[in-house]
Each structure stands twice: as C-alpha cells, then as structure tokens.
Motif scaffolding. Structure first.
Motif, mmCIF file in Angstrom:
data_model
loop_
_atom_site.group_PDB
_atom_site.id
_atom_site.type_symbol
_atom_site.label_atom_id
_atom_site.label_comp_id
_atom_site.label_asym_id
_atom_site.label_seq_id
_atom_site.Cartn_x
_atom_site.Cartn_y
_atom_site.Cartn_z
ATOM 1 N N ILE A 1 0.760 -1.318 0.067
ATOM 2 C CA ILE A 1 -0.170 0.159 0.001
ATOM 3 C C ILE A 1 0.902 1.296 0.008
ATOM 4 O O ILE A 1 1.796 1.441 0.841
ATOM 5 N N HIS A 2 0.677 2.141 -0.932
ATOM 6 C CA HIS A 2 1.633 3.304 -1.261
ATOM 7 C C HIS A 2 1.074 4.464 -2.006
ATOM 8 O O HIS A 2 -0.239 4.361 -2.144
ATOM 9 N N GLY A 3 1.856 5.227 -2.119
ATOM 10 C CA GLY A 3 1.054 6.662 -2.870
ATOM 11 C C GLY A 3 0.810 7.669 -1.608
ATOM 12 O O GLY A 3 1.587 7.931 -0.731
ATOM 13 N N LEU A 4 -0.321 8.183 -1.672
ATOM 14 C CA LEU A 4 -0.651 9.196 -0.804
ATOM 15 C C LEU A 4 -1.229 8.484 0.576
ATOM 16 O O LEU A 4 -2.316 8.578 0.994
ATOM 17 N N VAL B 1 8.170 0.214 4.010
ATOM 18 C CA VAL B 1 9.008 -0.004 2.628
ATOM 19 C C VAL B 1 9.967 1.057 2.314
ATOM 20 O O VAL B 1 9.318 2.232 2.636
ATOM 21 N N PRO B 2 10.963 0.801 2.167
ATOM 22 C CA PRO B 2 12.096 1.939 1.764
ATOM 23 C C PRO B 2 11.596 2.407 0.084
ATOM 24 O O PRO B 2 10.911 1.690 -0.599
ATOM 25 N N ALA B 3 11.857 3.611 0.056
ATOM 26 C CA ALA B 3 11.407 4.312 -1.074
ATOM 27 C C ALA B 3 11.772 3.831 -2.244
ATOM 28 O O ALA B 3 10.994 3.819 -3.474
ATOM 29 N N ASP B 4 12.966 3.279 -2.512
ATOM 30 C CA ASP B 4 13.584 2.728 -3.781
ATOM 31 C C ASP B 4 12.669 1.365 -4.060
ATOM 32 O O ASP B 4 12.671 1.238 -5.129
ATOM 33 N N VAL B 5 12.137 0.649 -2.943
ATOM 34 C CA VAL B 5 11.508 -0.526 -3.308
ATOM 35 C C VAL B 5 10.089 -0.116 -3.844
ATOM 36 O O VAL B 5 9.565 -0.669 -4.774
ATOM 37 N N VAL B 6 9.536 0.896 -2.957
ATOM 38 C CA VAL B 6 8.249 1.692 -3.753
ATOM 39 C C VAL B 6 8.546 2.008 -5.111
ATOM 40 O O VAL B 6 7.618 1.425 -5.942
ATOM 41 N N ALA B 7 9.516 2.750 -5.430
ATOM 42 C CA ALA B 7 9.824 3.072 -6.759
ATOM 43 C C ALA B 7 9.776 2.118 -7.670
ATOM 44 O O ALA B 7 9.233 2.251 -8.971
ATOM 45 N N ALA B 8 10.553 0.796 -7.602
ATOM 46 C CA ALA B 8 10.599 -0.101 -8.241
ATOM 47 C C ALA B 8 9.213 -0.787 -8.415
ATOM 48 O O ALA B 8 9.199 -1.347 -9.720
#
Lengths: 433, 172
Positions: A135-138, B30-37
């Motif tokens: 779950i991510h984004g805003l 979750v670390p930002a780089d994993v989210v970005a990937a």
C-alpha cells in the motif's frame, strides 16, 4: 397434512399460463412429490445404469465395504459432466472465461471449483510465502503485508455474489443465443468470502486526505490494474483470503484478492499485490478501452460499477426439455449490487400477467437469492420470465426498454428480463419476447 | 466478576472501534527505492512515465516481430483484436472501438503495452520499445506522424480523437 379444500385452494391459478399460488410450494405432500417426480424429465440428468434393478432389495452398496476416506472430497463420478464451460483465445489459452453451470446448481452457494473465471493471461503460480501486498502513494507510511501478517488481523465473512461486468453480453445480440443458462448468464457466482477489512490496512498506512482513488494491481501476467474509488474501499471492501471456508483457489486469486461487494467483477482484483492511493484514476486500459459502454449517441458510460438488479430462471431453462405436462417448480436466482432483492415476479405468458415467486431465506444484501414458483404446465406453448425488484425499488427492465435506452453496442452491464419459450413438445429455448 | 462487568469488558474488546484506535501495525514499512521499483502506475497527465522514447518508424519493426502474429499486419486484427480503425464513426452500429476511435488517453497505450504485451511474454519490452510500438500504433491510427518521438513529455500531449467521449456514472 393438506386437506382437500386446502389443496383446491392452492391450486387456484395466480397468473396466466398455469402459474399457481405461492402456497402451492408450501403444501408439501401435494406439490413437492410431483416436483421430484418431474425432475428427471429434464434432459441432462445422470443416466440410470440399465443393468441394475432399482428395486433390488440387496444392492451392492449394502453388501460391499465402501471406499476408504479421502483427504479431499470430490463430487460423485456421476456428476463429472457438471463443469464450467470454457471459452478462450486460440493463441492465448489463459485469456478468456469459464462459466458457472447455473442450470445444474441449487441453493445460493456456488461450489468454489465451479465459480466463474475471467482471466486476462492465465492463472499465476504464486508462492504465498513470497507474496506481498503493498500500500503506497498518498499515505503517511508505505507498507507491505505478508499473508502471515494478514492472518492475524480480525476478519469478516460475507456471502456475496460476484458478477463479471460482461456477464450476459449475448443478450445484446440481434438474435437470441441458444445455450444453457450457465453458458449465457454464468459469469456470476456466489460465495462466502472471508478476509481483512481493507479500511483497517488503509488506516495503518495513514491515508492522505487528498487521496480519492486507489489504483489496484494484480500479480498475474500483465499485472492487471484498475482504479477503485477510495470511499468504496473504505466502506465495505475486503482483502479476501478465504472462499467458502478454505483458502482461495488459485483461479480465484490465491493467496489474496480484493472483494468489492456488489460492484463489477473486474474491480475484485485477484492475486492482489498493490494499492496505489491517488487523487485521480489511472485511466488504465480496463477502465477506458474495456469495461465502458458505448451508447447510441457515440459517448460511452464509464465507471459503471454497480451490478444492477437481475434475475434469471435456471429451471426450466434453454436447452432443457419438459417430458410431460403437469407440475414444475420454476426456480431461479436473483441478485442486486445495491442491496437485498425485495421481490421476484414470474410470468408464464410472456409478461402479460405476473405472480410473486417465493424468496427462499436467507435474503441477504448483494448475495444470490433463490426464488421458486409453482407451475402447472398445460402442454401448450408458454413463455417464462422472471423480474427482480431490489430494496431500492429498482425494477429489472424488459430487454426492449434496456436496448431502447442503451443501444446494442455497450457489451457490458446487460441485466434485462430473460424469456424462455416452452414449445408444445416441451423443448425450452431462449427468445426475445 | 459480575455478569454486567463481564459484558462491559467484552464490549470493549469486541467493539470495531477498538481495532481502528489501536491498529495491529503488522504492515512492514517499505523503503522508497522499493516503492519506486514496484510503482509502474502511469497517469493521463504523464506522471509515472519513465525516461526514454521512440518513434513509429522504430516501432514498426518491433510490431512486426512481436505483435503482428496475434494482432495481424498493421494492427488489422487476427486472433487478437484489431488495434487500428477510425473510419466508421462511433454512432454507427458497425463501428469498431479501437485505439484511434475510442481510447481517450495515449498514456494508457504505453502503460498497457508495457505491462501486458506481448501476451506471450508480458513485461519483456524495454521502455524504448514500448514507446516506439505505442508511437507506431498511434501513427497507424492517424494520431501522430511517423517521425514524432513519443516520450514522457510528448505522450500526454497527444490529442486522442475520443478524449471527451466518456461520461462517468458511479464515480466522479
């Protein structure tokens, strides 16, 4: 129990074409016996072995030890023909659908192995230990959830129908399609789904007030994605881990899927892997090019989420045959994405007269409701119809009305009244009437 | 414990609000780089489009090698649906809902092609290949010129003929 005066009373017609008063179904001694006797008259029943004598006082089953225990039970081999009908792409066998054989089933629960399928590129093989939901984004804090973690959250179970937005699309055809009811209307099924209310996981991630949507993605080949309004996700959606008491079947999204009660199937993303909270929809292919409905004026309806009230008679239905005149139970299914089914009426004279069918308990919101009506077939041609009304007052439209309003190019969201014609030789076919 | 106290205690434990007020917090940050990937979402305004680009001229060869076996030469359709066609208006009962006649956003074409096509090897196209083949399909539909470069800046600006053809029903 029923005295002769009672039975005379219940046998009074309730509407034209031989429809009987609802109480006919309650007068068990009279009607149910005839209904049972009438059942084998439909073609497609399992053949009775010719060699055995049904009146043999010592059948083999009484004198031979039975089969041992089975770790996972299967249907009787006599029921092996009860299967989903599959329609798939010649070059991509995992692209297509399989239909629930509605004509062969009773009650309201669809066995998990007969739940309809719509896959865009096959059923993925997923190791539950490796699978994560992100779950991510805003959100305040992007999170991932393992299956093990989700297992620990408080869960809810709900009995819900699930219907593909493209179900019954042959209804738009110029000519009535001749197929068993399941292979026409069977992209709908009903299960008990159990899982974690999504609102709980969203709260944990901390949704930003700007978020209005979540782009939801599956872990199948092609990572199917579609946008779902956040308000609905919060209201009643589940991350389902179980179907009918057991873990999801692979073809139903193992190990986790989104359940969006009452809304079209495409939103109920299987193999759920990602929820991207956003202010705007992504305008993915499956919410623009597909799952939108082209109208006669050239515009298209988009984000048509609610599956409107619908009903269909599952027996007698197309491709079946009534052997003799006499009593039949007309039975079928009704459902509405807006809530409970309030009423189902049936007609045996093509819609000139109607009578209320009996709604079998339980009658639950956004769930199949089984309806039944007693019918005395005179042997003359008849046209059977059913018409559902839901608790909001919405009435299932006649086909003519639906087509006048929407044209015939919309493909999705066909919910018109279905007409089955019974010919004098007992054959049942699909008609527009 | 009196019956009444027991009921009260249970009520506190079972109230749904108790969950909301005290989330289990079993989700893993979750670390930002994993989210970005993981984050491949593409929006109509171009957010999410990766760096790279391609033209219809480059896309033609990719299409012929990787797409035409199912979609037919020049997107005319075979075992998979046609991808080209704008001649018949959408009001005509014989119309075809194609990229050129129906799709509201060009960004969707890049996104869908990159994630789902070719169907026998989804996710196998490079970013440049996905831009190029999208450019080729847009050019076949008469929406862009053969030499136009499709990239994160130009793709969202492509004016799709049916951009305003949709009415939102159950969501705004």
């Amino acid at each position: 129990m029923a005295g002769s005066r009672d039975s005379d009373d219940v046998l009074q017609p309730a509407a034209g074409g031989g429809l009987l008063h609802r109480r006919a179904l309650l007068s068990q001694g009279l009607i149910l016996a005839t209904a049972t006797a009438a059942a084998p008259a439909f073609a497609g029943e399992p053949a009775v072995s010719q060699s055995a004598d049904p009146l043999d006082p010592h059948p083999a089953s009484l004198t031979t030890p039975g089969a041992p225990f089975s770790p996972y039970g299967q249907p009787s081999q006599h029921e092996r023909r009860i299967m989903r009908a599959v329609g798939s792409n010649a070059d991509v066998p995992g692209n297509g659908v399989s239909w629930t054989p509605l004509e062969a089933l009773e009650g309201i629960i669809t066995p998990s192995g007969l739940h309809f399928e719509r896959h865009h590129n096959g059923v993925p093989a997923i190791d539950p230990r490796q699978h994560r939901l992100m779950i991510h984004g805003l959100v305040r804090q992007p999170l991932t959830f393992s299956l093990e973690a989700l297992q620990r959250y408080p869960m809810q179970s709900r009995l819900l129908f699930l219907e593909c937005g493209g179900n019954s699309n042959a209804g738009w055809h110029a000519e009535p399609i001749q197929r068993p009811v399941g292979s026409f209307h069977g992209l709908v099924s009903c299960s008990e789904w159990s899982g974690v209310p999504l609102a709980m996981l969203l709260d944990e991630a901390g949704v930003d007030p700007q978020a209005q949507w979540a782009v939801v993605e599956g872990a199948d080949a092609g990572a199917l994605n579609v946008s779902v309004p956040l308000a609905k996700l919060r209201e009643d959606c589940l991350v389902a881990l179980y179907q009918n008491g057991e873990r999801l079947r692979p073809e139903q999204g193992y190990p986790m899927r989104l359940i969006v009660p009452g809304w079209e199937g495409i939103l109920n993303v299987k193999w759920l892997r990602r929820l991207h909270l956003t202010a705007e929809p992504a305008m993915s292919r499956d919410e623009t090019a597909k799952y939108t409905e082209l109208q006669p004026d050239g515009t298209a309806r988009q984000f048509t989420y609610v599956m409107e009230a619908k009903s269909v008679i599952t027996s007698p239905s197309a491709m079946q045959r009534l052997k003799d005149k006499g009593f039949y139970e007309i039975k079928g299914l009704a459902w509405s994405g807006r809530g409970r089914v309030a009423r189902v009426e049936v007609s045996a004279d093509g819609g000139k007269s109607w009578t209320d069918a009996q709604l079998q308990d339980p009658v639950l919101p956004r769930c199949f409701t089984r309806f039944r009506a007693a019918w005395n077939w005179s042997g003359e041609p008849a046209i059977l119809k059913s018409r559902a009304t839901d608790e909001t007052g919405y009435v299932q439209p006649e086909r003519e009305t639906l087509v006048a309003e929407r044209g015939r190019r919309g493909y999705f969201h066909y919910n018109a009244i279905v007409a089955w014609a019974v010919a004098d030789d007992g054959t049942v076919s699909h008609v527009y009437a | 414990m009196s019956m009444r106290r027991l009921v009260l205690a249970l009520a506190v434990v079972l109230a749904p609000s108790a969950y909301a007020a005290d989330p289990l917090r079993l989700g893993k940050p979750v670390p930002a780089d994993v989210v970005a990937a993981w984050d491949t979402t593409v929006f109509p305004d171009g957010r999410g489009l990766p760096q790279g680009g391609g033209t219809a001229e480059q896309g033609r060869a990719i299409y012929d090698a990787k797409c035409s076996n199912c979609h037919g030469p020049e997107g005319r359709g075979e075992t998979a649906e046609e991808l080209v066609g704008r001649e018949i208006p959408l009001t005509d009962p014989d119309t075809a809902q194609t990229i050129g006649s129906f799709w509201p956003y060009a960004t969707t074409l890049f996104d869908y092609t990159r994630r789902a096509m070719p169907m026998d090897k989804p996710g196998s196209l490079s970013v440049d290949e996905a831009y190029a083949v999208a450019a080729y399909l847009l050019q076949l539909n008469g929406v862009v010129a053969p030499g136009d470069v499709m990239n994160a800046q130009s793709l969202p600006k492509v004016q799709m003929p049916n951009r305003d053809g949709f009415k939102r029903i159950d969501a705004k």
